[in-house]
Scaffold this active site. Structure first.
Site, PDB file in Angstrom:
ATOM      1  N   GLU A 161      11.228 -54.593 -34.816  1.00 30.94           N
ATOM      2  CA  GLU A 161      10.463 -55.357 -35.801  1.00 30.94           C
ATOM      3  C   GLU A 161      10.109 -54.530 -37.028  1.00 30.94           C
ATOM      4  O   GLU A 161       9.164 -54.830 -37.757  1.00 30.94           O
ATOM      5  CB  GLU A 161       9.225 -55.959 -35.137  1.00 30.94           C
ATOM      6  CG  GLU A 161       9.569 -56.774 -33.898  1.00 30.94           C
ATOM      7  CD  GLU A 161       9.154 -58.236 -33.965  1.00 30.94           C
ATOM      8  OE1 GLU A 161       8.207 -58.549 -34.692  1.00 30.94           O
ATOM      9  OE2 GLU A 161       9.786 -59.074 -33.281  1.00 30.94           O
ATOM     10  N   HIS A 229       1.861 -56.127 -33.527  1.00 32.27           N
ATOM     11  CA  HIS A 229       2.537 -54.988 -34.137  1.00 32.27           C
ATOM     12  C   HIS A 229       1.557 -53.820 -34.217  1.00 32.27           C
ATOM     13  O   HIS A 229       0.335 -54.027 -34.304  1.00 32.27           O
ATOM     14  CB  HIS A 229       3.018 -55.313 -35.559  1.00 32.27           C
ATOM     15  CG  HIS A 229       4.117 -56.320 -35.616  1.00 32.27           C
ATOM     16  ND1 HIS A 229       4.149 -57.329 -36.558  1.00 32.27           N
ATOM     17  CD2 HIS A 229       5.230 -56.478 -34.859  1.00 32.27           C
ATOM     18  CE1 HIS A 229       5.233 -58.068 -36.370  1.00 32.27           C
ATOM     19  NE2 HIS A 229       5.897 -57.578 -35.354  1.00 32.27           N
ATOM     20  N   CYS A 346       1.205 -56.353 -43.937  1.00 32.78           N
ATOM     21  CA  CYS A 346       2.353 -57.144 -43.503  1.00 32.78           C
ATOM     22  C   CYS A 346       3.222 -57.555 -44.689  1.00 32.78           C
ATOM     23  O   CYS A 346       4.436 -57.698 -44.555  1.00 32.78           O
ATOM     24  CB  CYS A 346       1.887 -58.405 -42.782  1.00 32.78           C
ATOM     25  SG  CYS A 346       1.327 -58.138 -41.094  1.00 32.78           S
TER      26      CYS A 346
END
Length: 415
Positions: A161, A229, A346
């Protein structure tokens, strides 16, 4: 001159709340609500302008084509006949979160002296698993200069990711750094998105020195609390690691390794007794941009929700009043992104490079942001309800809006 450049994803016109991401508590809690794509995109532009005002170097990544007709075709369906959840996955605006675009190793860290970028495969979540081909096309366009090496994705089944699970510590952009790959082991009922082997594949592909590369596990408690995350519970910049006490599985060993490799490192750890994991995740305290300012010192670029969470704001005020490296707080309003589970960190991908080696169409100044703003204000939908996603007229609006942006920025290769 090598600088840290923040590449922000422009929020796409299909931004909606379909609740497609298990483990992302905000996305799940807001599923089915009306979204406001125009406001979301303008919030992102305002954040980029604030970064420019701080003297930071800024770039942009562009929205993907939505619906993703090619992906639906590969699944033997189309936007008209696909089940509602599959149509929503094909319409997702999640590429806006550029931290998941790729993992970056700057030139000082790599064996061949080039900046390496590996596009993230994002295979764990269906709505994100089809992002990488369009992301890869942008990366190969923006970073076509020989100073860069752009890699395709890590092969499934190893979920990767991107930079959201990667940190780098270094005394200066031009100095060799320590690269840290964070993976999940257990998720407390939620899927683990970053596999340990994915980090090892990327490290090998980038030609990193194993002696200066760490592979560590995120704590199951953090994942179970909603830290899907690592960048939801930790962030690093320069010679500073800013992390929650419960971020990592083997904290003492990890910190010992860091101090052995970087004796001058400062670790700013937020105690769980003062800020719970729940408050940290609710406010996205760690999903902040930790940046080194051009005139010296470090700042945290935080979501406005940090000030609205009493325990978090109290702790931050105490921190900046002390003698630590982080002495400045900058608040930004990215509420539309936050409601879908993505804070300021993000929305950006950090690349350490000479700006002159990057395709200028992907670099941003105030004039560029003015042109982007004009397109957003004219062409982005104001409001989307869940039932609107079945409307072909809205799909046409998404496609027309994106085409207008590509034309404005003269990036027609991505059309």
């Amino acid at each position: 001159m090598m600088l840290e450049i923040n590449f922000d994803g422009i929020v796409g016109p299909s931004h909606n709340y379909a609740g497609l991401s298990p483990g992302n508590l905000a996305a799940s809690a807001n599923a089915g609500r009306a979204s406001f794509p125009r406001a979301a995109a303008l919030e992102g532009i305002a954040k980029m302008r604030a970064n420019l005002a701080l003297g930071l170097c800024q770039g942009v990544f562009l929205p993907h084509a939505r619906p993703d007709h090619a992906w639906l075709t590969s699944l033997a369906t189309d936007a008209q006949t696909a089940p509602a959840w599959l149509r929503a996955a094909a319409l997702s605006a999640s590429p806006m979160w550029a931290a998941n675009a790729a993992t970056i190793s700057p030139a000082p860290d790599t064996a061949d002296g080039r900046c390496h970028l590996t596009v993230a495969n994002l295979v764990t979540m269906p709505h994100r698993s089809h992002e990488w081909p369009q992301t890869l096309a942008q990366l190969r366009l923006a970073f076509a200069h020989p100073a860069f090496k752009v890699h395709g994705p890590v092969l499934p089944p190893f979920g990767d990711e991107g930079a959201a699970n990667h940190m780098r510590l270094s005394p200066a952009p031009t100095a060799p750094g320590i690269e840290i790959f964070v993976h999940g082991v257990g998720g407390g009922g939620f899927p683990v998105r970053q596999h340990a082997e994915a980090g090892r594949v990327v490290a090998r592909a980038h030609g990193l020195d194993p002696a200066r590369t760490l592979h560590i596990a995120q704590s199951e408690a953090a994942i179970a609390a909603g830290a899907f995350h690592n960048d939801v519970v930790a962030v690093a910049d320069g010679m500073t690691l800013f992390a929650h006490e419960q971020a990592f599985a083997e904290t003492a060993d990890f910190y010992a390794d860091l101090r052995r490799l970087l004796p001058e490192l400062t670790i700013v750890e937020v105690p769980a007794a003062e800020v719970s994991l729940e408050d940290a995740i609710r406010s996205y305290l760690f999903n902040a941009q930790l940046v080194t300012l051009p005139h010296g010192g470090q700042a945290l670029i935080l979501p406005a929700e940090a000030r609205e969470t009493p325990a978090v704001w109290t702790w931050l005020q105490k921190m900046v009043a002390g003698n630590g490296p982080i002495r400045r707080l900058e608040l930004v309003d990215v509420r539309q992104s936050m409601a879908n589970g993505g804070g300021p960190a993000c929305l950006r991908l950090r690349v350490v490079a000479d700006p002159k080696t990057i395709d200028p169409r992907f670099m941003a100044d105030d004039a560029t942001l003015d042109r982007i703003t004009q397109v957003i204000e004219r062409d982005w939908p104001e409001r989307i309800l869940p039932e609107d996603l079945a409307d072909p007229a809205l799909w046409t609006q998404f496609e027309t809006a994106r085409t207008a942006l590509l034309t404005t920025l003269m990036v027609n290769e991505l059309a």
